[in-house]
Design an enzyme around this catalytic site. Structure first.
Site, PDB file in Angstrom:
ATOM      1  N   ASN A   1       0.812  -1.223   0.000  1.00  0.00           N
ATOM      2  CA  ASN A   1       0.000   0.000   0.000  1.00  0.00           C
ATOM      3  C   ASN A   1       0.843   1.270   0.000  1.00  0.00           C
ATOM      4  O   ASN A   1       1.639   1.500   0.909  1.00  0.00           O
ATOM      5  CB  ASN A   1      -0.915  -0.023   1.240  1.00  0.00           C
TER       6      ASN A   1
ATOM      7  N   HIS B   1     -14.823  -4.909  10.705  1.00  0.00           N
ATOM      8  CA  HIS B   1     -14.399  -3.595  11.186  1.00  0.00           C
ATOM      9  C   HIS B   1     -15.599  -2.697  11.435  1.00  0.00           C
ATOM     10  O   HIS B   1     -16.239  -2.256  10.486  1.00  0.00           O
ATOM     11  CB  HIS B   1     -13.595  -2.881  10.102  1.00  0.00           C
TER      12      HIS B   1
ATOM     13  N   ARG C   1     -14.063  -5.786  15.381  1.00  0.00           N
ATOM     14  CA  ARG C   1     -13.110  -4.769  15.822  1.00  0.00           C
ATOM     15  C   ARG C   1     -13.845  -3.447  15.924  1.00  0.00           C
ATOM     16  O   ARG C   1     -14.617  -3.107  15.024  1.00  0.00           O
ATOM     17  CB  ARG C   1     -11.998  -4.667  14.776  1.00  0.00           C
TER      18      ARG C   1
ATOM     19  N   TYR D   1      -7.197   7.166  12.665  1.00  0.00           N
ATOM     20  CA  TYR D   1      -7.107   5.878  11.991  1.00  0.00           C
ATOM     21  C   TYR D   1      -8.341   5.017  12.297  1.00  0.00           C
ATOM     22  O   TYR D   1      -8.785   4.943  13.439  1.00  0.00           O
ATOM     23  CB  TYR D   1      -5.843   5.108  12.442  1.00  0.00           C
TER      24      TYR D   1
ATOM     25  N   ASP E   1      -7.673  -1.813  17.554  1.00  0.00           N
ATOM     26  CA  ASP E   1      -6.368  -1.581  16.915  1.00  0.00           C
ATOM     27  C   ASP E   1      -5.813  -0.225  17.361  1.00  0.00           C
ATOM     28  O   ASP E   1      -6.388   0.822  17.072  1.00  0.00           O
ATOM     29  CB  ASP E   1      -6.557  -1.599  15.385  1.00  0.00           C
TER      30      ASP E   1
ATOM     31  N   HIS F   1      -2.819   0.751  16.415  1.00  0.00           N
ATOM     32  CA  HIS F   1      -2.098   1.183  15.214  1.00  0.00           C
ATOM     33  C   HIS F   1      -0.775   1.864  15.554  1.00  0.00           C
ATOM     34  O   HIS F   1      -0.449   2.913  14.986  1.00  0.00           O
ATOM     35  CB  HIS F   1      -2.996   2.095  14.364  1.00  0.00           C
TER      36      HIS F   1
ATOM     37  N   GLU G   1      -4.468  -4.599  19.401  1.00  0.00           N
ATOM     38  CA  GLU G   1      -3.548  -4.760  18.265  1.00  0.00           C
ATOM     39  C   GLU G   1      -2.526  -3.635  18.188  1.00  0.00           C
ATOM     40  O   GLU G   1      -2.864  -2.469  18.422  1.00  0.00           O
ATOM     41  CB  GLU G   1      -4.409  -4.786  17.000  1.00  0.00           C
TER      42      GLU G   1
ATOM     43  N   GLU H   1       1.351  -6.883  11.436  1.00  0.00           N
ATOM     44  CA  GLU H   1       0.934  -6.607  10.054  1.00  0.00           C
ATOM     45  C   GLU H   1       2.027  -5.930   9.243  1.00  0.00           C
ATOM     46  O   GLU H   1       2.028  -6.036   8.025  1.00  0.00           O
ATOM     47  CB  GLU H   1      -0.371  -5.794  10.014  1.00  0.00           C
TER      48      GLU H   1
ATOM     49  N   ARG I   1       0.317 -11.455  13.533  1.00  0.00           N
ATOM     50  CA  ARG I   1      -0.543 -10.960  12.451  1.00  0.00           C
ATOM     51  C   ARG I   1       0.155 -10.806  11.096  1.00  0.00           C
ATOM     52  O   ARG I   1      -0.315 -10.093  10.229  1.00  0.00           O
ATOM     53  CB  ARG I   1      -1.127  -9.594  12.875  1.00  0.00           C
TER      54      ARG I   1
ATOM     55  N   HIS J   1      -3.416 -10.333   9.068  1.00  0.00           N
ATOM     56  CA  HIS J   1      -3.870  -9.053   8.537  1.00  0.00           C
ATOM     57  C   HIS J   1      -4.738  -9.318   7.300  1.00  0.00           C
ATOM     58  O   HIS J   1      -4.412 -10.166   6.489  1.00  0.00           O
ATOM     59  CB  HIS J   1      -2.617  -8.262   8.156  1.00  0.00           C
TER      60      HIS J   1
ATOM     61  N   ASP K   1      -6.414  -3.434   1.387  1.00  0.00           N
ATOM     62  CA  ASP K   1      -5.242  -3.259   0.523  1.00  0.00           C
ATOM     63  C   ASP K   1      -4.546  -4.590   0.254  1.00  0.00           C
ATOM     64  O   ASP K   1      -3.577  -4.642  -0.501  1.00  0.00           O
ATOM     65  CB  ASP K   1      -4.265  -2.226   1.101  1.00  0.00           C
TER      66      ASP K   1
ATOM     67  N   GLU L   1      -8.605 -11.388   9.890  1.00  0.00           N
ATOM     68  CA  GLU L   1      -9.235 -10.087   9.636  1.00  0.00           C
ATOM     69  C   GLU L   1      -9.920 -10.125   8.266  1.00  0.00           C
ATOM     70  O   GLU L   1      -9.379 -10.659   7.304  1.00  0.00           O
ATOM     71  CB  GLU L   1      -8.160  -8.991   9.643  1.00  0.00           C
TER      72      GLU L   1
ATOM     73  N   TRP M   1       1.194   6.835  12.391  1.00  0.00           N
ATOM     74  CA  TRP M   1      -0.187   7.086  11.972  1.00  0.00           C
ATOM     75  C   TRP M   1      -1.126   5.996  12.498  1.00  0.00           C
ATOM     76  O   TRP M   1      -0.872   4.848  12.432  1.00  0.00           O
ATOM     77  CB  TRP M   1      -0.259   7.130  10.429  1.00  0.00           C
TER      78      TRP M   1
HETATM   79  O1  EZ4 Z   1      -3.756   0.358   8.326  1.00  0.00           O
HETATM   80  O2  EZ4 Z   1      -3.731  -2.214   5.851  1.00  0.00           O
HETATM   81  O3  EZ4 Z   1      -5.607  -3.920  10.991  1.00  0.00           O
HETATM   82  N1  EZ4 Z   1      -5.598  -3.333   9.972  1.00  0.00           N
HETATM   83  C1  EZ4 Z   1      -4.879  -2.253   9.694  1.00  0.00           C
HETATM   84  C2  EZ4 Z   1      -4.971  -1.714   8.300  1.00  0.00           C
HETATM   85  C3  EZ4 Z   1      -3.726  -0.957   7.860  1.00  0.00           C
HETATM   86  C4  EZ4 Z   1      -3.655  -0.908   6.363  1.00  0.00           C
HETATM   87  C5  EZ4 Z   1      -2.369  -0.218   5.893  1.00  0.00           C
HETATM   88  O4  EZ4 Z   1      -2.187  -0.394   4.518  1.00  0.00           O
HETATM   89  O5  EZ4 Z   1      -4.200  -1.754  10.552  1.00  0.00           O
HETATM   90  O6  EZ4 Z   1      -6.122  -0.912   8.185  1.00  0.00           O
HETATM   91 CO    CO Z   2      -3.939  -3.112  12.204  1.00  0.00          CO
END
Ligand code: EZ4
Ligand code: CO
Length: 401
Positions: free
Chosen positions: A37, A122, A147, A159, A209, A211, A235, A261, A282, A311, A315, A338, A401
């Site tokens: 991605n 999600h 999630r 995010y 998550d 992130h 996560e 991931e 993951r 994961h 993407d 996921e 991010w």
């Molecule tokens: O941000 O796949 O758990 N899933 C994630 C995703 C990631 C994207 C990044 O390309 O964290 O949404």
């Molecule tokens: Co994630």
């Protein structure tokens, strides 16, 4: 059976995908996902400029040998671009072997260890109430695991918050920038899960998550605050470059942890697994060297009581999702998969044998991976440069991010 050539197909049916189509002298071909991605063309070039010329003429049946040839033979090893390219070849070779032997790939991996693969969806919302409604929509579709993410008061975009039930963070055009405050976020998570547990009771699996946005001590505090709501997992609580951070989190909380991931090799997760600092690994097929390497990671994890939780965001193309489902069905220490349904355009470009029913998925019994690509239709959706957002703290400092 010799590899005679291949095509690297870049397309953008709703979002960008890179797909390797590997051809053999027996007229059989295999597909491998090669999507990274926001950095798609680097992998496309790695494959077409460097990998394909090196593997033409090789015996397509020798999957492990070709894996080692690409990994050790390049001298420059590991890294997301390299491992995504290696994964694409490996996945395509498993697809070819399944088609050649007329069996679904999961049969080659040892057969089914379960009837189907539990997936999680999600759910997100601008407010807690919207997030509760979104979780309810998944529950009514039969999901056993969801999630949940919620906007943080005072932060513009965060995010994981989608429009409706769709979430697609990569945006075409220029890089977008957003702001982040861990202090504001930290206070917002427990109230969401307190409300979700009250609404849905103890049986629904709830996931969240982070992130990679917290420091280890912040993540430890969050994990502890979430203990009453018995999450399935928390996560990416902190950037996993720092394995010691997980030791610290582990000392403070019994909330299960999931990571991986962004990992691309067994070496990225070896210490986390061996020291049982995580509960779920993951890594996924497309970014961690394909089915061959994923099986090694799963075997290491099995020794240490760590389960898989691949994961599976949008993407990752339908080719990767299919490969992941064959992997999930076969490995003993599977945990959860996921699952974010792809857009209608993506579904039209990639036909597939896998299906969703009752909160679980099955890869189907078509020979190989059971996925195909409509190249003519794919060509009508040309690649468009897109980027993931970049986050900054409130004072402008670049942050995860
Ligand atoms: O941000 O796949 O758990 N899933 C994630 C995703 C990631 C994207 C990044 O390309 O964290 O949404
Ligand atoms: Co994630």
């Amino acid at each position: 059976m010799k590899i005679v050539g291949g095509t690297v197909i870049t397309c953008s049916p709703g979002r960008n995908f890179v797909t390797l189509k590997l051809e053999t002298d027996e007229g059989m071909y295999g597909l491998g996902d090669a999507t990274l991605n926001g950095r798609e063309l680097a992998v496309a070039s790695y494959l077409s400029d460097h990998v394909l010329p090196a593997i033409v003429g090789r015996d397509a049946r020798n999957i492990e040998d070709i894996w080692q040839f690409l990994y050790k033979g390049a001298y420059w090893r590991r890294g997301p671009v390299t491992m995504t390219a290696v994964a694409a070849v490996d996945t395509a070779l498993w697809d070819i072997k399944g088609k050649a032997l007329n069996v679904p790939v999961y049969q080659l991996l040892g057969g089914a260890s379960r009837d189907a693969v539990m997936v999680y969806g999600h759910a997100s919302g601008e407010t807690i109430e919207q997030a509760v409604e979104a979780v309810g929509r998944y529950v009514s579709q039969g999901y056993q695991a969801v999630r949940a993410q919620c906007s943080v008061p005072g932060l513009p975009q965060t995010y994981g918050i989608g429009r409706g039930d769709r979430y697609e963070p990569a945006a075409r055009g220029a890089v977008s920038e957003t702001r982040w405050s861990s202090a504001r976020y930290l206070g917002s998570v427990a109230p969401l899960f307190e409300r979700l547990r009250r609404e849905f009771g103890p049986d629904l699996h709830l996931l969240h998550d982070v992130h990679h946005r917290l420091t280890p001590i912040e993540a430890a505090r969050l994990g502890r605050a979430l203990e009453p709501y018995a999450l399935f997992w928390l996560e990416d609580p902190t950037p996993a470059d720092n394995h010691e951070g997980f030791r610290l989190i582990r000392q403070h909380t019994t909330t299960p942890l999931a990571v991986g991931e962004v990992f691309n090799s067994i070496h990225d997760c070896r210490a986390l697994i061996e020291e049982q600092l995580i509960d779920y690994i993951r890594t996924t097929v497309v970014h961690a060297g394909g089915l061959s390497h994923m099986r090694k990671i799963a075997s290491l994890a099995e020794l240490h009581g760590v389960r898989t939780g691949s994961h599976g965001a949008t993407d990752l193309s339908p080719v990767c999702l299919a490969a992941a489902l064959h992997f999930d069905l076969s490995v003993h220490n599977f945990g959860i998969q996921e699952y974010m349904p792809h857009s209608d355009e993506t579904e039209r470009v990639f036909s597939h044998a896998y299906a969703f029913a009752g909160g679980a998925m099955h890869p189907g019994d078509a020979p190989g991976l059971g996925v195909d690509i409509d190249e003519r239709l794919a060509a009508s959706f040309p690649y468009q440069r897109a980027y993931l957002p970049v986050a900054r703290l409130m004072d402008g400092t670049v942050h995860d991010w």
